[in-house]
Design a protein around this motif. Structure first.
Motif: not given
Length: 560
Positions: A496-497, A504, A508, A517, A527, A529-530
């Motif tokens: 996540l980082s 973070t 996790t 997800r 991450t 998120n990317n």
């Protein structure tokens, strides 16, 4: 004559031994705890059992399956369904230590532990089904009087399992339900059994508006629905719902019809693709396939479909089917006349339907080979780190620690949530035995340069991450030889980082939850998120062209 006498004596000894064992294993009536062996992780899994007084194996008994809520367990659940709350001032831990006396009912009741608080999908769903199968082996169960209920998380589980296996149940009763994602699409599946909702209007955990909406959705789908709402009651609406053994009286009104004339069935997974006499054989996993099939007269059916390519009708023993007469099918307005036959497969080509032979391609998605990635850890699996590339001791320890983090389901989450009690194994690639490969899904970490099992299957796997790729993570699931292989190369799927020292990263979510997800594959940079590329493989397990282009543009992926 001597041989005959000897055989008679031996037979008598065997029968005596069998009767002695059977007598010795006879269970007392009342509440107790049994176990079944789980092949997910080779553990004995407990479940609560209520056996009625004077149980007689020659008689068929109705079965009630009870699902507990979050922070609870099988022992408390068995108490709850009989209307037994904790004594005044008593904690759940204290109440779990004993069973109070309660009124006898002529039902067999089982309550799942299902690994604690993890919802009722994946391993927990399998545990519920394994528990039911174990009870049916041990006891004389009436298949047409099998019922499902649960509270809170278990109320949501009642909806999920009830709708995923609709031909099992005579009725279901969710209490203050918190259903998991994916439940909404399955609401049409309750067309052949009643649903009773219970809810407190002051519930702070499961809002009353949510349950009211669920009630309306079921009504809109033509389902027989009952609903009781308790004014001023908070999240403990089960106290009222299960009071005075009410639920058993309500269940007693209903019996399953194993051969309904009307089947309406929706599915998003091949693992849940059958209802009564209808099987959905070909559709796109992750999307909703829907069929509505109804006998209008003997040997005549009207059928409508959506998102469905192939389906099979198995009409053996159906009272509206005459085996020696042809069938008339009206499918989406098209009339087909078929020769007599109890099992019939139909396939759509363009806009036209035709009788066909079920012929699933070896490379096609199907039950047990459909994804997504979370399915690889929904059954027996092992986590494998690589030892290749002459790593230093520090590097080897790092590889092991990464795989170990993925396999640690039972991380403590506080007094209420506790631990998820799943215990898969962690192995190096050198420690994996042939029996592991034969019996388990494989969760493989590394690349073909570092993990010999990834190298072993590299000619069957569709993509790989370049060994020199920095700052990228690739994870995907792929079926190989009747098992799932999940490959995670580069950064772990729960990153996540991109800063290894960031708080973070230390906090996790459990990797098993993060996996939910994603779909079949994900390529990310820095991450999760990317995301660079992600989604589902095509139905033939090839990558969509759009995602191939994205992966090629990254410059870090090698294609088979």
């Amino acid at each position: 004559m001597k041989i005959l006498n000897l055989r008679t004596i031996l037979l008598g000894i065997v029968l005596f031994s069998f009767n002695f064992v059977s007598f010795g294993q006879k269970l007392a009536s009342g509440p107790q705890v049994l176990t079944f062996h789980s092949d997910v992780d080779d553990t004995e899994q407990p479940y609560g059992l209520y056996l009625p007084k004077n149980y007689n194996a020659k008689k068929k008994y109705p079965l009630v399956v009870m699902l507990h809520g979050a922070g609870s367990n099988h022992r408390l659940a068995l108490r709850r369904v009989f209307g037994k709350s904790n004594a005044e001032g008593e904690s759940d831990v204290e109440a779990s230590r004993y069973f109070p006396e309660w009124k006898d009912v002529d039902y067999i009741v089982i309550s799942s532990f299902a690994r604690g608080t993890m919802g009722y999908q994946g391993v927990a769903e399998k545990d519920v089904m394994d528990m039911v199968a174990d009870a049916k082996k041990r006891f004389s169960i009436d298949e047409n009087r099998t019922y499902l209920t649960g509270l809170s998380m278990g109320g949501g589980g009642t909806m999920w399992i009830g709708l995923s296996y609709p031909d099992m149940w005579a009725a279901i009763a969710p209490v203050c339900p918190a259903p998991p994602g994916g439940t909404l699409e399955l609401v049409p599946n309750a067309i052949n059994f009643p649903v009773y909702f219970f809810q407190g209007d002051a519930d702070p955990a499961v809002k009353v508006d949510s349950t009211r909406k669920w009630v309306q959705r079921f009504k809109d789908a033509g389902v027989q629905v009952e609903y009781t709402e308790y004014p001023g009651v908070k999240h403990d609406s089960w106290v009222n719902a299960y009071k005075d053994e009410f639920i058993f009286d309500w269940f007693a009104k209903f019996k399953r019809n194993p051969y309904p004339d009307h089947v309406r069935f929706a599915a998003t997974q091949y693992k849940h693709n059958k209802s009564y006499w209808v099987t959905l054989d070909e559709f796109t996993p992750g999307t909703t396939a829907l069929i509505d099939a109804k006998f209008t007269t003997k040997n005549r059916l009207e059928i409508s479909t959506k998102g469905l390519k192939t389906f099979t009708l198995n009409l053996t023993d159906h009272p509206s089917f005459k085996s020696k007469s042809p069938l008339e099918l009206v499918i989406n307005g098209q009339t087909i006349r078929a020769e007599a036959g109890a099992t019939l497969t139909l396939t759509q080509s363009g806009d036209a339907w035709a009788v066909n032979t079920l012929n699933t391609l070896a490379s096609a998605k199907k039950r047990g080979a459909e994804g997504p990635m979370s399915e690889a850890i929904a059954d027996r699996h092992v986590y494998v780190y690589g030892t290749g590339g002459s790593p230093s001791q520090d590097e080897l320890a790092k590889r092991r620690a990464e795989a170990q983090k993925a396999m640690e389901w039972s991380t403590y989450r506080g007094d209420f949530l506790g631990r998820v009690m799943v215990f898969p194994r962690l192995l190096s690639d050198k420690e994996v035995r042939p029996s592991d490969i034969e019996s388990s899904n494989l969760i493989l970490f590394g690349t073909k340069e570092t993990n010999s099992l990834i190298e072993k299957y590299s000619d069957k796997l569709p993509v790989s991450l370049k060994a020199a790729a920095e700052g990228y993570g690739l994870a995907y699931v792929f079926p190989v030889d009747n098992r799932y292989i999940l490959v995670n190369s580069g950064l772990p799927w729960w990153t996540l980082s991109d800063n290894p020292n960031a708080p973070t990263r230390q906090n996790t979510p459990a990797p098993m939850n993060v996996l939910g997800r994603f779909q079949d594959f994900v390529l990310f940079k820095g991450t999760i998120n990317n995301v660079v590329s992600g989604g589902r493989f095509n139905n033939d397990w090839t990558l969509p062209n759009t995602e191939v282009d994205k992966m090629k543009a990254s410059g870090v992926v090698v294609f088979k």
